[in-house]
Design an enzyme around this catalytic site. Structure first.
Site, PDB file in Angstrom:
ATOM      1  N   THR A 348       0.845  -1.183   0.000  1.00  6.86           N
ATOM      2  CA  THR A 348       0.000   0.000   0.000  1.00  6.86           C
ATOM      3  C   THR A 348       0.884   1.237   0.000  1.00  6.86           C
ATOM      4  O   THR A 348       2.103   1.129   0.110  1.00  6.86           O
ATOM      5  CB  THR A 348      -0.947  -0.009   1.211  1.00  6.86           C
ATOM      6  OG1 THR A 348      -1.809   1.125   1.136  1.00  6.86           O
ATOM      7  CG2 THR A 348      -0.166   0.033   2.516  1.00  6.86           C
ATOM      8  N   THR A 349       0.271   2.438  -0.105  1.00 11.55           N
ATOM      9  CA  THR A 349       1.080   3.648  -0.233  1.00 11.55           C
ATOM     10  C   THR A 349       0.187   4.881  -0.160  1.00 11.55           C
ATOM     11  O   THR A 349      -1.023   4.765  -0.011  1.00 11.55           O
ATOM     12  CB  THR A 349       1.845   3.629  -1.571  1.00 11.55           C
ATOM     13  OG1 THR A 349       2.712   4.744  -1.635  1.00 11.55           O
ATOM     14  CG2 THR A 349       0.906   3.690  -2.745  1.00 11.55           C
ATOM     15  N   VAL A 350       0.809   6.073  -0.247  1.00  7.54           N
ATOM     16  CA  VAL A 350       0.045   7.306  -0.467  1.00  7.54           C
ATOM     17  C   VAL A 350       0.625   8.025  -1.672  1.00  7.54           C
ATOM     18  O   VAL A 350       1.826   8.004  -1.902  1.00  7.54           O
ATOM     19  CB  VAL A 350       0.065   8.256   0.760  1.00  7.54           C
ATOM     20  CG1 VAL A 350      -0.591   7.606   1.959  1.00  7.54           C
ATOM     21  CG2 VAL A 350       1.459   8.762   1.087  1.00  7.54           C
TER      22      VAL A 350
END
Length: 527
Positions: A348-350
């Site tokens: 996951t990430t932003v």
């Protein structure tokens, strides 16, 4: 224009500046920075630092960062590779002697040196007006005084509960009530706040040298890690030039390897051989072509891409000869016969996109890999560490085999679309292995199907991953059935595919149009 009788989300419009992030507070922080005179780079760093506190499952100072920046939206684009390296003691033979044939996701060996803080400092040196002393203040306040947990973050927290119960220091730092945080909870992280204060005072050196680095090394070595203080002190960010291709008159740019942006470019090159407009946006044919392009591109990535400081990566050949070799083999009535590809990670990430009043453009992404990273929090400093090193292979001769000081094949990719040298759209799509597919999906929604940025982001998605076509609930049943008839194995996703943000620049009107993904707590703001 969307049907206003139905629930949905409009595009956001502004003249001066705009930001799109995965959380409203981060978007507001970026706007406040730009109103105070900061640049797009300043705004991105401040928003990202805050997200590292309030969206801990996705990002933080214990992770990595990539960015594409185009000053004033014209001319030279600069690519920043803030990915960390393996410890100098991480030799493949060490792992094989101990019968370790894959890097465990929640082990100290999965922790590569975090690159984000040095990347932020480097980007601000080149493109910022403010320093970390100013830009970390919103993150410090959130860590020390507390923040309210948002719904999507609570959803991810609950899904990772078992992982957090088994981690190193994670119960203490991330399960303060002995349970996952729920929407509306107020969370405080005073140790992380003190760490951020030290970085604000003394800059990136406070993170990579001295007591903070010593605490990370002590934590990791106590659970079997090979890390040393020298590994942290030696870390640097690479500044380079992007790689790109042309899709229907638009130039599309990505960071070069060890980033996987070339995967997205190969997909575009394959799809450019087909007229997608012959098929409806939501159709079996469109989803089939997207999946086939992805299967070819991901096969290429797993076979050929690694850290170019260690292996030769023929970018030009991959984008031409390789693409030509496979594009002509794609059929509309069946699947290509390709070897099974099992990418090692699905993190996951932003993603943050910012355009300021001077039209400085920043496409910026930051990640701790899997949800809550390696589930290892440093003993005293409250830093949640990434598990990006689990992206390595333990396979001598493979371009992505672990080695001392080597960077792993990554998943996070900021993108930028230009025309005749001018920025048109900085954009990105979160969701680990999904990112190249997601970017292609958003871009073709706009270029081939005439969607605006919000419609393009909202459109139902699918990902062909480990030989299974994973489809969101929004994909109609007749399309799912049609894909099965072509030979696709399909399944419905438990969690939605990532998120996404985009800003479209209209140079003639002097306006900006933004979109953000409701799959997360996305927010686009402008003024």
């Amino acid at each position: 224009m969307r049907n206003f009788h139905l629930a949905g989300r409009s595009t956001v419009h502004a003249e001066n500046a705009m930001v799109a992030t995965s959380h409203p507070l981060a978007a507001l922080t970026a706007i406040e920075v730009m109103r105070a005179g900061g640049t797009a780079a300043d705004a991105a760093v401040a928003a990202c630092a805050l997200l590292g506190v309030i969206e801990p499952q996705s990002t933080g100072i214990g992770g990595d960062c990539f960015a594409l920046i185009q000053p004033r939206g014209e001319g030279k684009i600069v690519a920043y590779n803030g990915s960390g390296r393996a410890p100098m003691a991480a030799k493949p033979e060490w792992y094989l002697e101990r019968k370790i044939h894959a890097v465990p996701l929640t082990s100290a060996h999965a922790v590569s040196i975090p690159g984000a803080v040095d990347a932020w400092a480097t980007i601000l040196r080149d493109h910022g007006k403010f320093g970390l002393d100013t830009l970390l203040q919103p993150a410090i306040k959130a860590a020390e005084e507390g923040y309210v947990v948002a719904p999507r973050i609570a959803f991810d927290w609950k899904n990772q509960f078992d992982k957090l119960k088994k981690g190193t220091n994670t119960e203490r730092y991330l399960l303060p009530h002995g349970r996952p945080a729920v929407a509306g909870d107020v969370i405080r992280q005073p140790e992380l706040g003190r760490t951020l204060r030290a970085i604000a005072k003394d800059g990136r050196d406070a993170f990579y040298e001295g007591p903070i680095a010593a605490d990370m090394v002590e934590t990791l070595r106590a659970i079997g890690g090979l890390h040393t203080l020298d590994d942290f002190a030696a870390h640097t960010t690479e500044t380079t030039v992007p790689i790109g291709t042309t899709y229907k008159g638009l130039d599309v740019w990505q960071c070069p390897p060890n980033g996987p942006g070339i995967t997205m470019l190969v997909m575009l090159n394959i799809l450019s051989r087909f007229d997608l407009t012959k098929f409806p946006t939501m159709s079996v044919e469109r989803f089939h072509l997207e999946a086939e392009a992805a299967r070819v591109a991901y096969m290429m990535r797993e076979q050929h891409i690694g850290d170019p400081a260690f292996v030769k990566v023929d970018v030009a050949g991959i984008l031409t000869e390789f693409t030509e070799q496979y594009a002509g083999k794609i059929r509309m009535d069946r699947l290509l016969d390709l070897p099974k590809v099992s990418p090692p990670m699905h993190p996951t990430t932003v993603y943050i996109t910012v355009v300021d009043k001077d039209r400085n453009v920043c496409s910026f992404i930051n990640s701790i890999a899997h949800g809550f990273g390696a589930a290892i929090v440093s003993n005293k400093t409250g830093i949640l560490l990434q598990n990006r090193g689990a992206g390595f292979r333990v396979q001598p001769g493979h371009p992505n085999c672990i080695a001392p000081g080597k960077r792993p094949l990554h998943t996070i990719i900021p993108s930028l679309v230009t025309k005749a040298g001018r920025a048109l759209m900085p954009f990105g799509v979160m969701g680990g292995q999904y990112q190249p597919v997601g970017q292609v999906h958003v871009l073709t929604n706009m270029v081939d199907y005439g969607c605006d940025v919000q419609e393009a982001i909202d459109m139902p998605r699918g990902l062909h991953y480990e030989n299974i076509y994973q489809l969101e609930d929004g994909v109609p049943a007749d399309i799912v059935e049609g894909l099965r008839k072509l030979g696709h194995q399909t399944t419905r996703l438990v969690s939605p595919l990532g998120g996404g943000q985009a800003i479209w620049i209209d140079w003639e009107k002097g306006t900006l149009t933004g979109g953000s993904d409701p799959r997360k707590d996305g927010c686009a703001l402008g003024y």
